[in-house]
Every structure is written in C-alpha cells, then in structure tokens.
Design a protein around this motif. Structure first.
Motif, PDB file in Angstrom:
ATOM      1  N   THR A  59       0.830  -1.209   0.000  1.00  0.00           N
ATOM      2  CA  THR A  59       0.000   0.000   0.000  1.00  0.00           C
ATOM      3  C   THR A  59       0.862   1.255   0.000  1.00  0.00           C
ATOM      4  O   THR A  59       0.616   2.213  -0.757  1.00  0.00           O
ATOM      5  N   LEU A  60       1.892   1.276   0.858  1.00  0.00           N
ATOM      6  CA  LEU A  60       2.768   2.449   0.933  1.00  0.00           C
ATOM      7  C   LEU A  60       3.577   2.616  -0.353  1.00  0.00           C
ATOM      8  O   LEU A  60       3.877   3.748  -0.748  1.00  0.00           O
ATOM      9  N   TYR A  61       3.944   1.515  -0.962  1.00  0.00           N
ATOM     10  CA  TYR A  61       4.669   1.598  -2.237  1.00  0.00           C
ATOM     11  C   TYR A  61       3.793   2.313  -3.272  1.00  0.00           C
ATOM     12  O   TYR A  61       4.238   3.239  -3.968  1.00  0.00           O
ATOM     13  N   GLY A  62       2.546   1.905  -3.383  1.00  0.00           N
ATOM     14  CA  GLY A  62       1.660   2.525  -4.371  1.00  0.00           C
ATOM     15  C   GLY A  62       1.350   3.967  -4.060  1.00  0.00           C
ATOM     16  O   GLY A  62       1.352   4.827  -4.962  1.00  0.00           O
ATOM     17  N   SER A  92       8.949   0.802   1.133  1.00  0.00           N
ATOM     18  CA  SER A  92       8.262  -0.485   1.253  1.00  0.00           C
ATOM     19  C   SER A  92       9.180  -1.645   1.619  1.00  0.00           C
ATOM     20  O   SER A  92       8.786  -2.523   2.402  1.00  0.00           O
ATOM     21  N   LEU A  93      10.392  -1.691   1.071  1.00  0.00           N
ATOM     22  CA  LEU A  93      11.262  -2.841   1.291  1.00  0.00           C
ATOM     23  C   LEU A  93      11.629  -3.034   2.766  1.00  0.00           C
ATOM     24  O   LEU A  93      11.535  -4.155   3.294  1.00  0.00           O
ATOM     25  N   PRO A  94      12.072  -1.994   3.485  1.00  0.00           N
ATOM     26  CA  PRO A  94      12.350  -2.201   4.922  1.00  0.00           C
ATOM     27  C   PRO A  94      11.134  -2.678   5.704  1.00  0.00           C
ATOM     28  O   PRO A  94      11.262  -3.483   6.632  1.00  0.00           O
ATOM     29  N   PRO A 134       4.321   8.266   4.272  1.00  0.00           N
ATOM     30  CA  PRO A 134       4.627   6.834   4.182  1.00  0.00           C
ATOM     31  C   PRO A 134       6.037   6.507   4.669  1.00  0.00           C
ATOM     32  O   PRO A 134       6.251   5.495   5.344  1.00  0.00           O
ATOM     33  N   PHE A 135       7.023   7.381   4.347  1.00  0.00           N
ATOM     34  CA  PHE A 135       8.389   7.141   4.801  1.00  0.00           C
ATOM     35  C   PHE A 135       8.466   7.229   6.322  1.00  0.00           C
ATOM     36  O   PHE A 135       9.119   6.390   6.975  1.00  0.00           O
TER      37      PHE A 135
END
Length: 425
Positions: A59-62, A92-94, A134-135
């Motif tokens: 979700t945060l990636y998008g 998103s990856l972390p 998001p970050f």
C-alpha cells in the motif's frame, strides 16, 4: 575505551543480529497452509504479522509512487519516471523485512536513503520537508522492531545514527523528528523489557513446577520407603522366627514340619504380594498405579495370627464401630499395629501382647502393649520404625507415644482422627 564506544555502532551497522520473532498465541497464532497449497508454497504456516507488513508495504509503495508522480509532473526539474521507484522501494522494502529481520530492515532503509533523498530534493514542493508520511510511518515501524528485538547497545546506536542523520538532512524538521524517533525507541525498549520480565517469570514458574514435582517425587519415595520398611520388617521378623521355631517344634514329625514350612511359604508369598503392590507404580513403564486395596483394620486378625505363630500371645480387644474408616486412617492404623507387633517379636519373643482398638466419635485410639519376653530379644534397631509410625500419625493430624512400661515391656499408643460416624437418618 574507544573500541567499547565504537562496538555498538559496528553491531548496528554490520555484525549485530536481532532476537528471533516472538512466539505468538491466541488470535495471532499462525494458521496452517491448506493442503492443496502446501505443495506450492515453501512454508507450512501463514504468519499473520508478516502478511500484514507485506500488505502495508504494498500500500505504501503505491501511495508513495502516486504522490511522487504528481510532484514530478509539477516540478521544474523533473526526473526520469523510472527513478521514482527508488523512493517507493526505500519505503516499502524495509517494512517487508522488519518482522523477520528488523536490523537488516533498518540497514536497508539506511542504504536506500541517499536514493530517496536524491529524488525528493529534486521534485518536492518548495517549503516542504524531505520526508513523506509513508516514509515516516515505515521508518517508525522499523525503529520499533529494532528496539523490541535488539539489545540496548544496538538500539542506542540506531537511535544515535537516526538523530544524526536528521541533523545532516534537514535541521528544520530535526527537533520534531528527534522526538518521534526517541519516543518510538523508548516505547519499543520498554516493550522488550516487559517481554523479558514475562519470559523470566514464565521460566521461574516452570522451574517452580519442576521443583514441586521433584518434591512430590521425594515425598512419594519417602512414603514407599515407609511402606517397604513396615512390610519387610514385619514379614521378615515372622519368617525368621518361624524358620527357627519350626524345626524345634516339629521334633522330627514330618507332618508338623511340612505344615510349618507351608505357613512360612504362605507368609513369604503374602510379603511378596504386598511388596509388588507398594512398588507397582515404580515398575509400571506406562505410569499406571496399582489399584489393589491397601490393608486396613479388617486385616488386624491376620497380623495377630502371624504374631501368634511366631510365639507371641496376642489378645485383641475392639470397641466402637471400626468399619467405614477413611482409607488413610485404616492404612496408618494397620501399619502402626504391624510395626508394633514386629518390634515385640524382635525384642520380646514369647511375650503376651494386648491390642486395643477403640473408636470414640471422630477419634481412633490404638494401644499395643507387650510384657517382658520369655527369651532374650534381638539387638536394638535403627529406630526407623518408630519414626515411620510417628510420621504416619502426624500426617493425619494425630499423635503417637511409645516407650517402656513399668515391670518390663513396651507400649505404643496412638490417636488418629477419623470421620465421625453418621447418625440415623
């Protein structure tokens, strides 16, 4: 001194490892993968926390990618659209790694931070801070996981690196960012302390249960030892006396000798049967207990008969209702009488013994008194029989006195509490 100060940072950045994920229970228990899908998947359980992190990361990636694309369209210095995936990946990856590898997730965020800042500095609106929501959310969750799953020095080093990084990136947002980072780290560390205390408490409870089990085993062994002493002492005394007396009383009569030996054999078999009953729980590999009834006052006449066959003159007197006694009281009374008669056979052979059993309301009174023996007795024992009798009486809340009487002889008196007899309905 320098190496001690640098070591936490080396652990945080390179060599340190986090604790394994906690064992979750209740609603957060990982359900099993259905059989139809277990062949296709490399794991057998679905970890709900990991699934939630992956969904949040997606979700945060998008959302990050969509926000950056809108900024890039309005920016005076737009960047290539392919570069916009780097900040989205840094968010998103972390987050996808934090449940299984929290320290690796933080290091990943640290490595991807330059790419994130490069794009953000180029396309962010004027006057805005270089961090998107998001970050901030993803980095806060990663910090929390590190504080919960890593030792205090590693957590401190991560906090220092995070605060210094905010000072270098943007001094305007640094104060509020430092507050957010500090509160997150302190909260996670507090959760870690509580989990550790709970784990220690559970371990102490486990050790307490083990100690209680060991104590119960010792108590059971002590009970078995008392039972063995009572059984062996009585029967062996009778057998030894009869083995000595039978050849003398038979006087060459084969029939009398055969009858005496048959009686010795019967006593030996009875002793073996009682020994098997006492030791049955120890010899059963499956832990089943022997359910055969324990001896009680209904077998007092057998004790008296054995003692008479060994040369004692035994008179039994009963008073009051002696049936319906609790099993513990009946067994203790039986063993006390058994030990008293065994002592009389050993130390006063040929003596006259009076055995009195009285039920008085909620009390059972025993009296076993013997006069002087007609021949010298055996050597004094270790006194374990008297200790066992006193322990049996004390365990039931009763009393026992034993000692020599005037004119020679010995007397044992005991009072055991029993249930009061029921009146007519």
């Amino acid at each position: 001194m320098i190496s001690a100060a640098v070591r936490p940072f080396a652990l945080a950045l390179f060599r340190g490892r986090a604790d394994p994920p906690p064992v979750r229970s209740g609603r957060f228990t990982a359900p099993r993968v259905p059989r139809r899908l277990s062949v296709l998947l490399p794991f057998q359980r679905v970890h709900l926390a990991l699934v939630a992190d992956l969904l949040l990361a997606y979700t945060l990636y998008g959302s990050t990618l969509g926000e950056l694309e809108s900024w890039n369209l309005e920016s005076r210095l737009p960047v290539d659209d392919s570069l916009l995936h780097l900040p989205a990946l840094a968010v998103s990856l972390p987050l996808g790694l934090r449940d299984r590898l929290p320290l690796a997730a933080w290091r990943t965020a640290l490595v991807l931070l330059p790419a994130y800042l490069f794009v953000m500095v180029a396309i962010r609106p004027e006057g805005s801070i270089p961090y998107t929501m998001p970050f901030v959310l993803a980095y806060t969750l990663v910090l929390y996981s590190v504080a919960v799953r890593c030792a205090r020095p590693v957590t401190f080093a991560v906090w220092v690196v995070s605060v210094l990084g905010m000072v270098l990136i943007d001094t305007v947002s640094m104060p509020i960012g430092a507050v957010v980072v500090t509160v997150t780290v302190l909260f996670g560390h507090n959760v870690r302390i509580r989990r550790s205390a709970t784990a220690r408490l559970a371990e102490e409870e486990r050790r307490t249960q083990l100690a209680l089990g060991a104590r119960l085993v010792l108590e059971e062994r002590a009970r078995i030892a008392r039972e063995l002493h009572d059984v062996v002492a009585h029967h062996m005394s009778v057998i030894a006396i009869q083995a000595e007396a039978v050849p003398m009383t038979a006087a060459g009569d084969a029939a009398r000798l055969e009858a005496g030996l048959a009686e010795i054999r019967a006593l030996s078999l009875e002793a073996l049967a009682e020994l098997r009953q006492v030791l049955g729980v120890l010899r059963d590999e499956e832990g089943r207990t022997d359910t055969a009834p324990q001896p009680g006052l209904d077998r007092i006449d057998e004790l008296a008969a054995n003692a008479r066959s060994a040369g004692l003159t035994v008179r039994v007197e009963r008073s009051g209702p002696l049936d319906g006694l609790p099993p513990a009281a009946g067994l203790s009374a039986y063993r006390i009488v058994q030990e008293s008669l065994s002592n009389a056979m050993r130390h006063a052979p040929g003596a006259a013994v009076t055995l009195v059993l009285t039920r008085d309301g909620d009390r059972l009174r025993l009296r076993v008194a013997n006069g002087p023996g007609t021949s010298p007795g055996g050597a004094p024992g270790a006194g374990q029989g008297l200790v066992g009798m006193r322990e049996r009486a004390a365990l039931l809340g009763g009393t026992l006195q034993a000692g020599p009487v005037t004119g020679g002889g010995y007397e044992v008196t005991a009072t055991l509490p029993v249930a009061a007899p029921e009146g007519p309905s």
